[in-house]
Design a protein around this motif. Sequence first.
Motif, mmCIF file in Angstrom:
data_model
loop_
_atom_site.group_PDB
_atom_site.id
_atom_site.type_symbol
_atom_site.label_atom_id
_atom_site.label_comp_id
_atom_site.label_asym_id
_atom_site.label_seq_id
_atom_site.Cartn_x
_atom_site.Cartn_y
_atom_site.Cartn_z
ATOM 1 N N GLU A 73 49.803 40.315 36.089
ATOM 2 C CA GLU A 73 49.291 39.650 34.893
ATOM 3 C C GLU A 73 49.133 38.142 35.082
ATOM 4 N N GLU A 74 49.693 37.598 36.164
ATOM 5 C CA GLU A 74 49.559 36.175 36.449
ATOM 6 C C GLU A 74 48.403 35.877 37.386
ATOM 7 N N LEU A 75 47.646 36.915 37.787
ATOM 8 C CA LEU A 75 46.569 36.743 38.753
ATOM 9 C C LEU A 75 45.223 37.036 38.100
ATOM 10 N N VAL A 76 44.179 36.429 38.645
ATOM 11 C CA VAL A 76 42.815 36.684 38.206
ATOM 12 C C VAL A 76 41.906 36.593 39.427
ATOM 13 N N ALA A 77 40.907 37.452 39.484
ATOM 14 C CA ALA A 77 39.958 37.460 40.607
ATOM 15 C C ALA A 77 38.601 36.979 40.113
ATOM 16 N N CYS A 78 37.949 36.169 40.917
ATOM 17 C CA CYS A 78 36.619 35.672 40.584
ATOM 18 C C CYS A 78 35.629 36.842 40.626
ATOM 19 N N HIS A 79 34.774 36.946 39.613
ATOM 20 C CA HIS A 79 33.825 38.046 39.537
ATOM 21 C C HIS A 79 32.684 37.886 40.538
ATOM 22 N N GLU A 80 32.500 36.688 41.072
ATOM 23 C CA GLU A 80 31.393 36.434 41.992
ATOM 24 C C GLU A 80 31.814 36.542 43.456
ATOM 25 N N CYS A 81 32.901 35.856 43.841
ATOM 26 C CA CYS A 81 33.287 35.800 45.261
ATOM 27 C C CYS A 81 34.614 36.511 45.542
ATOM 28 N N ASP A 82 35.255 37.097 44.508
ATOM 29 C CA ASP A 82 36.497 37.872 44.654
ATOM 30 C C ASP A 82 37.699 37.046 45.112
ATOM 31 N N LEU A 83 37.639 35.740 44.943
ATOM 32 C CA LEU A 83 38.788 34.908 45.286
ATOM 33 C C LEU A 83 39.927 35.188 44.318
#
Length: 221
Positions: free
Chosen positions: A16-26
């Motif tokens: 829940e503390e993480l998020v992934a970029c929808h464009e480059c998956d960072l």
Amino acid sequence: MPDTADSRELSELPLEELVACHECDLLLRRPHLVDGERAECPRCGYELFSYRHQVVTRSLALVIAALLLYVPANFLPIMQLNLLGQTTHDTVWTGVLALYESGMGEVAVLVFLCSMGIPLLKLLCQLCVLLSIRWDIGRSYGLLIYRIYQHMREWGMLEVYLMSTLVAIVKLVDLADVSLGIGLACFVGLLLAQIWLEVTMSPHQIWEALSGEREDGLARD
């Protein structure tokens, strides 16, 4: 791109503390934003999300406006057609009935679902979700309804129906006397209200409010 130490640190954080970029998956640590702030991916610059002010209040106003426009948009005349002395008043509903009566029942059902049924269900789902947050009741049901709404988003095709109506009007101008009705103005207003609602109703803020991860006065704004 994060180095090995940063990657190890991220791997130790709860999901829940993480998020992934929808464009480059960072993979990034989820930022904690306040009103007016937005988070961008440091690698590609894509806007991850922004924290909007008074999301529930503004979204409720737009949902109510869209529901008020729904009936006139679908049942008032979109155009009046005068051909060879015969005058017809065409609405979205009469268009569905005409398809059904002409033997194209499957097409009629599809047009009804995409132009009338699903858009109404989407608005009702959004209303239930927003009231659940506003009144702080039934959050678990609100989560379920919001998941259902997410699956219906791609099926409401008001813009496609509007474009087909405008094309039909342009083609009929040379063949008959065509007058635009108030239903068309209401239909355009309904479409604009739904688009504005999609922009205003910030998904990550709604998910956080429903799950109780972050309140920050969202239910009381």
